[in-house]
Design a protein around this motif. Structure first.
Motif, PDB file in Angstrom:
ATOM      1  N   LYS A 106       1.717   6.704  -7.007  1.00 55.18           N
ATOM      2  CA  LYS A 106       0.657   7.561  -7.537  1.00 55.18           C
ATOM      3  C   LYS A 106       0.995   9.037  -7.346  1.00 55.18           C
ATOM      4  O   LYS A 106       0.670   9.878  -8.194  1.00 55.18           O
ATOM      5  N   LYS A 107       1.649   9.355  -6.230  1.00 49.00           N
ATOM      6  CA  LYS A 107       2.020  10.745  -5.982  1.00 49.00           C
ATOM      7  C   LYS A 107       3.002  11.248  -7.037  1.00 49.00           C
ATOM      8  O   LYS A 107       2.802  12.319  -7.625  1.00 49.00           O
ATOM      9  N   HIS A 140       0.179   1.535 -11.692  1.00 46.36           N
ATOM     10  CA  HIS A 140       0.354   0.596 -10.589  1.00 46.36           C
ATOM     11  C   HIS A 140       1.767   0.016 -10.680  1.00 46.36           C
ATOM     12  O   HIS A 140       2.400   0.049 -11.742  1.00 46.36           O
ATOM     13  N   ARG A 184       0.982   4.116  -2.907  1.00 48.30           N
ATOM     14  CA  ARG A 184       0.711   5.504  -2.527  1.00 48.30           C
ATOM     15  C   ARG A 184       1.765   6.455  -3.068  1.00 48.30           C
ATOM     16  O   ARG A 184       1.439   7.465  -3.707  1.00 48.30           O
ATOM     17  N   PHE A 185       3.058   6.143  -2.843  1.00 48.16           N
ATOM     18  CA  PHE A 185       4.062   7.095  -3.319  1.00 48.16           C
ATOM     19  C   PHE A 185       4.228   7.045  -4.837  1.00 48.16           C
ATOM     20  O   PHE A 185       4.572   8.050  -5.456  1.00 48.16           O
ATOM     21  N   ASP A 199       0.835  -1.207   0.000  1.00 48.76           N
ATOM     22  CA  ASP A 199       0.000   0.000   0.000  1.00 48.76           C
ATOM     23  C   ASP A 199       0.867   1.255   0.000  1.00 48.76           C
ATOM     24  O   ASP A 199       0.532   2.253  -0.645  1.00 48.76           O
ATOM     25  N   ASN A 200       1.964   1.195   0.727  1.00 45.97           N
ATOM     26  CA  ASN A 200       2.884   2.332   0.778  1.00 45.97           C
ATOM     27  C   ASN A 200       3.501   2.595  -0.596  1.00 45.97           C
ATOM     28  O   ASN A 200       3.614   3.739  -1.035  1.00 45.97           O
TER      29      ASN A 200
END
Length: 342
Positions: free
Chosen positions: A243-244, A261, A240-241, A236-237
Motif C-alpha cells: 500500500k505504501k 492487494h 503494508r509495504f 500483514d507486512n
C-alpha cells in the motif's frame, strides 16, 4: 435401513478422506464443516429428527432445498454463498456411493438441485496494467535493505503469479538459479514448479547477499527478525509495504488502483500472459489451478481481446501474412521451462 452407518461414513469423510486422500486445505475443511453443522442443526432442531434416526435416506432433494431456502432467507445468503454450501454437502454423498453403490440414488437425487443464479462476480478480475505494475515496483528504493527485500518480493510475486501465501512459504532452496525455477506450494499444499524470468536473478543475487549470507537452504526466503530470531514474514507486512508503494505510484500513474492487494499481482500477471497469447491450458498449469475451468475468468474478463476479435472478424480483407516474428509470450522459452519443470 437397519444398519445405519451414516455417522461413521461422515466421520471418515472428515477425518480420512478430506485431509489424507483429498489433501484438502484447512480452509476447505472448515468451510465443509460449517455447511454440515448448519444442515445437521437444521435437521435436529427445526425438523425434529433425532440424531439416531438420521440416515442416508433422510437426505432428499426436497429436504435440502428447504434447508437452503430457509438459510438463505434467515441469513441473507447471496446466491454464491448458497451454492457454496450446496457444493460442500453433495460431494459427501458421492464419496459414500463409491463404497455403497446402493446410495447412488441418494446422490443422484441431490444432484438434481440446480445452482442458484445471481450476479456473477466470478468473472470480474481485479488486475492492473503492465505500466501500473512497473510504476509500483519502480517506486521502491533498493538502496536500503528493506527496499531491496520489498522490490525482490514484488518482482518475484508478479513474475511467478504466486499467491501471497505461496510467497511467504518459500525457502531459500526453493529458488533454483541453474534451472531458473521457483518451487511453490499452492492450495492444499499442492506443489508446482514455475519458471522465473532471467531478469529476476540479478536482483535475487543482491537480495541473497544481503539477507542470506549463511546460505541456510531451509531458512524462509522472506523473513523478519524478532529478538534475533528469524520468523517468516507476515501477510500483514506485505499488505503494508504494498500500500505504501502504491500510494507513491499513484502520484505518477493514475492507473494504479486505490484498493490494491497482493492477489492483484497474481491476477495481473495471469491476464498479461493470457493477453500475450499463452493458451488457457498452459496458464492453468502455470497458476496451479486444480480445475482448468477456473482459468476461464481471464478469457471472460478480457474485453480488449474480445474487441480485437470482433474487429478482425469485421474486416473485409483477411491478412494472410504476418510480418511480426516476435514471440507471442513475453518470454519465448516459457513453454520449454514449464515442460522442464513438470
Amino acid at each position: 435401513m437397519k444398519n445405519n452407518n451414516f455417522w461413521r461414513t461422515l466421520r471418515e469423510y472428515f477425518t480420512v478422506y478430506l485431509p489424507m486422500q483429498r489433501n484438502s486445505s484447512e480452509k476447505t475443511k472448515e468451510t465443509c464443516q460449517m455447511a454440515w453443522n448448519l444442515l445437521l442443526r437444521f435437521l435436529l432442531q427445526e425438523k425434529g429428527i433425532p440424531a439416531s434416526s438420521i440416515n442416508f435416506e433422510t437426505f432428499t432433494s426436497v429436504l435440502l432445498i428447504e434447508f437452503l431456502d430457509t438459510m438463505e432467507a434467515r441469513k441473507s445468503w447471496k446466491a454464491s454463498t448458497r451454492n457454496n454450501r450446496l457444493s460442500c454437502i453433495r460431494p459427501f454423498f458421492k464419496y459414500a456411493a463409491y463404497s455403497r453403490p446402493d446410495l447412488y440414488t441418494v446422490y443422484a437425487d441431490l444432484n438434481t438441485i440446480p445452482l442458484k443464479k445471481g450476479v456473477n462476480e466470478s468473472r470480474v478480475v481485479e488486475h492492473m496494467t503492465k505500466d501500473a505494475v512497473s510504476t509500483i515496483i519502480g517506486c521502491v528504493d533498493t538502496s536500503s535493505s528493506k527496499g531491496l527485500r520489498d522490490c525482490f518480493f514484488l518482482s518475484l510475486m508478479y513474475d511467478t503469479a504466486a499467491r501471497d501465501g505461496e510467497m511467504l512459504a518459500l525457502k531459500l532452496s526453493d529458488i533454483n538459479v541453474e534451472n531458473k525455477t521457483a518451487y511453490l506450494f499452492g492450495k492444499g499444499s499442492k506443489p508446482r514448479l514455475v519458471p522465473v524470468s532471467k531478469e529476476i536473478f540479478p536482483l535475487f543475487a543482491r537480495y541473497k547477499g544481503a539477507f542470506h549470507q549463511d546460505e541456510d537452504k531451509k531458512a524462509p526466503l522472506f523473513y523478519t527478525k524478532h529478538r534475533g530470531e528469524r520468523t517468516p514474514m507476515s501477510d500483514d507486512n506485505v499488505a503494508r509495504f504494498l500500500k505504501k508503494y502504491a500510494r507513491l505510484a499513484r502520484e505518477q500513474n493514475a492507473h494504479v488502483p486505490e484498493n490494491i492487494h497482493p492477489h492483484m499481482f497474481r491476477h495481473s500477471r495471469a491476464m498479461h500472459l493470457y493477453q500475450g497469447g499463452m493458451p488457457l491450458a498452459v496458464l492453468s498449469e502455470f497458476l496451479g489451478h486444480e480445475d482448468p475451468e477456473t482459468t476461464l475468468i481471464y478469457a471472460y474478463a478480457d474485453t480488449e481481446m474480445k474487441r480485437d476479435a470482433v474487429n478482425r472478424a469485421s474486416k473485409e480483407i483477411v491478412v494472410s501474412k504476418i510480418d511480426d516474428s516476435s514471440p507471442i509470450w513475453e518470454s519465448p522459452d516459457i513453454i520449454e521451462q514449464l515442460m522442464r519443470g513438470y
